[in-house]
Design a protein around this motif. Structure first.
Motif, PDB file in Angstrom:
ATOM      1  N   ASP A 159      -0.640  -1.862   4.841  1.00 57.37           N
ATOM      2  CA  ASP A 159      -0.830  -0.763   4.069  1.00 57.37           C
ATOM      3  C   ASP A 159      -0.138  -0.571   3.044  1.00 57.37           C
ATOM      4  N   LEU A 160       1.330  -0.811   3.048  1.00 55.35           N
ATOM      5  CA  LEU A 160       2.208  -1.019   2.048  1.00 55.35           C
ATOM      6  C   LEU A 160       1.964  -1.648   0.673  1.00 55.35           C
ATOM      7  N   ARG A 161       1.142  -2.681   0.793  1.00 57.45           N
ATOM      8  CA  ARG A 161       0.561  -3.332  -0.432  1.00 57.45           C
ATOM      9  C   ARG A 161      -0.455  -2.490  -1.120  1.00 57.45           C
ATOM     10  N   ARG A 162      -1.282  -1.746  -0.254  1.00 58.10           N
ATOM     11  CA  ARG A 162      -2.133  -0.973  -0.930  1.00 58.10           C
ATOM     12  C   ARG A 162      -1.323   0.228  -1.364  1.00 58.10           C
ATOM     13  N   VAL A 163      -0.342   0.892  -0.733  1.00 48.55           N
ATOM     14  CA  VAL A 163       0.332   2.020  -1.479  1.00 48.55           C
ATOM     15  C   VAL A 163       1.006   1.416  -2.638  1.00 48.55           C
ATOM     16  N   VAL A 164       1.555   0.375  -2.851  1.00 49.56           N
ATOM     17  CA  VAL A 164       2.190  -0.263  -4.106  1.00 49.56           C
ATOM     18  C   VAL A 164       1.190  -0.371  -5.376  1.00 49.56           C
ATOM     19  N   GLY A 165      -0.107  -0.837  -4.778  1.00 47.77           N
ATOM     20  CA  GLY A 165      -1.231  -0.958  -5.665  1.00 47.77           C
ATOM     21  C   GLY A 165      -1.613   0.364  -6.274  1.00 47.77           C
ATOM     22  N   ARG A 166      -1.540   1.337  -5.352  1.00 48.21           N
ATOM     23  CA  ARG A 166      -1.774   2.748  -5.932  1.00 48.21           C
ATOM     24  C   ARG A 166      -0.692   3.371  -6.875  1.00 48.21           C
ATOM     25  N   ILE A 167       0.592   2.877  -6.372  1.00 55.24           N
ATOM     26  CA  ILE A 167       1.556   3.385  -7.433  1.00 55.24           C
ATOM     27  C   ILE A 167       1.586   2.885  -8.742  1.00 55.24           C
ATOM     28  N   ARG A 168       0.827   1.245  -8.931  1.00 58.83           N
ATOM     29  CA  ARG A 168       0.710   0.756 -10.167  1.00 58.83           C
ATOM     30  C   ARG A 168      -0.427   1.265 -11.104  1.00 58.83           C
ATOM     31  N   GLN A 169      -1.147   2.062 -10.109  1.00 58.78           N
ATOM     32  CA  GLN A 169      -2.381   2.707 -10.473  1.00 58.78           C
ATOM     33  C   GLN A 169      -2.109   3.730 -11.437  1.00 58.78           C
ATOM     34  N   GLY A 170      -0.893   4.402 -11.210  1.00 57.43           N
ATOM     35  CA  GLY A 170      -0.489   5.863 -11.799  1.00 57.43           C
ATOM     36  C   GLY A 170       0.057   6.527 -10.927  1.00 57.43           C
ATOM     37  N   LEU A 171      -0.337   6.482  -9.700  1.00 49.06           N
ATOM     38  CA  LEU A 171       0.270   7.524  -8.668  1.00 49.06           C
ATOM     39  C   LEU A 171       1.909   7.520  -8.489  1.00 49.06           C
ATOM     40  N   SER A 172       2.166   8.795  -8.086  1.00 49.75           N
ATOM     41  CA  SER A 172       3.773   8.822  -7.960  1.00 49.75           C
ATOM     42  C   SER A 172       3.857   8.205  -6.516  1.00 49.75           C
ATOM     43  N   GLU A 173       5.324   7.846  -5.978  1.00 48.16           N
ATOM     44  CA  GLU A 173       5.403   7.397  -4.784  1.00 48.16           C
ATOM     45  C   GLU A 173       5.238   8.365  -3.715  1.00 48.16           C
ATOM     46  N   ALA A 174       5.487   9.781  -4.035  1.00 45.28           N
ATOM     47  CA  ALA A 174       5.174  10.697  -3.004  1.00 45.28           C
ATOM     48  C   ALA A 174       3.674  10.780  -2.753  1.00 45.28           C
ATOM     49  N   GLU A 175       2.817  10.652  -3.747  1.00 43.85           N
ATOM     50  CA  GLU A 175       1.359  11.029  -3.757  1.00 43.85           C
ATOM     51  C   GLU A 175       0.898   9.797  -3.080  1.00 43.85           C
ATOM     52  N   ALA A 176       1.246   8.313  -3.255  1.00 44.41           N
ATOM     53  CA  ALA A 176       0.717   7.108  -2.588  1.00 44.41           C
ATOM     54  C   ALA A 176       1.021   7.215  -1.243  1.00 44.41           C
TER      55      ALA A 176
END
Length: 265
Positions: A159-176
């Motif tokens: 799940d954290l790999r998906r979170v990191v991927g969402r952060i790299r797509q432009g989301l902030s850490e809190a949003e991801a």
């Protein structure tokens, strides 16, 4: 269709599996959603599939469910014909077959979703403690999440790999992280994400995460003790039944003899 062989190509495309799925997919989704709602499942299917990291989308899952429903219908009809049932019994077999096929797929997804949530709860204290140590060592929140995602092998790591991927797509850490908490639907994870949301407001985030990890571990330990006690109580059920049945038989024998005696007199 206006070139040589074009009409034949169009006919082959019209009979392809992809086109059949595109036609039947919306109907399968509508029927599957109605059946799921009827049995009390209110959580969206897309969220459950995303939670367990399933390669299937909503349409593909409903098509598979429809296929198993058809298999259940054929099986129920075949069983009714083989046993030569008629009337209500035959109707029950024909109706219960597709219903069992449909609900079996739904139950399998529900079991996988609950198992994934239990894995997250069990892994979360260790992951939170590791993240707290990384933050105390000088890592930023994004760098700490990326390191845990790279080294993690369990449910939280995936799940954290998906979170990191969402952060790299432009989301902030809190949003991801909030998106992860919404998909996982775990109370302990929501509390951890709430603490991590204080990243830019607190200078001692590592200590706060460590305290939250200890609190989660206490909750998991409490649930484990409750489960052990519940299973210990369940052990006495067959023992009690095994003791009551012979006792009831021994009491029934003189009682029946007494009834016979009064009946003859």
């Amino acid at each position: 269709p206006y070139v040589p062989g074009g009409s034949a190509v169009d006919r082959r495309r019209g009979l392809s599996a992809d086109t059949f799925g595109q036609v039947i997919g919306p109907l399968a989704q509508a029927v599957g959603d109605r059946v799921a709602w009827a049995v009390g499942v209110t959580e969206p299917l897309a969220v459950r599939l995303e939670r367990i990291d399933s390669p299937l989308d909503v349409s593909a899952f409903r098509l598979r469910q429809l296929a198993w429903t058809a298999v259940g219908l054929v099986g129920g009809a075949t069983l009714a014909l083989a046993t030569r049932q008629a009337g209500a019994a035959a109707l029950l077999l024909v109706v219960s077959g597709p219903l069992i096929g449909c609900l079996a797929v739904e139950q399998r997804l529900a079991s996988a979703s609950q198992a994934w949530q239990r894995r997250i709860v069990r892994e979360l204290p260790v992951v939170a403690e590791q993240l707290g140590m990384l933050l105390s060592a000088g890592y930023s929140l994004g760098a700490g999440l990326a390191r845990l995602a790279e080294r993690g092998k369990g449910a939280c790591g995936r799940d954290l790999r998906r979170v990191v991927g969402r952060i790299r797509q432009g989301l902030s850490e809190a949003e991801a992280l909030s998106e992860w908490a919404h998909v996982a639907d775990v109370d302990a994870l929501r509390r951890v994400v709430g603490v991590l949301a204080l990243n830019r407001q607190s200078g001692d985030l590592g200590r706060l995460i460590g305290e939250e990890a200890r609190a989660i571990r206490r909750d998991v330990h409490r649930e484990l003790i409750e489960t052990i006690e519940r299973r210990g109580q369940q052990v006495w059920i067959p023992v009690t039944v095994a003791a009551l049945v012979p006792g009831a038989i021994f009491l029934a024998v003189p009682f029946v003899d007494a009834l016979r005696l009064f009946a003859n007199s």
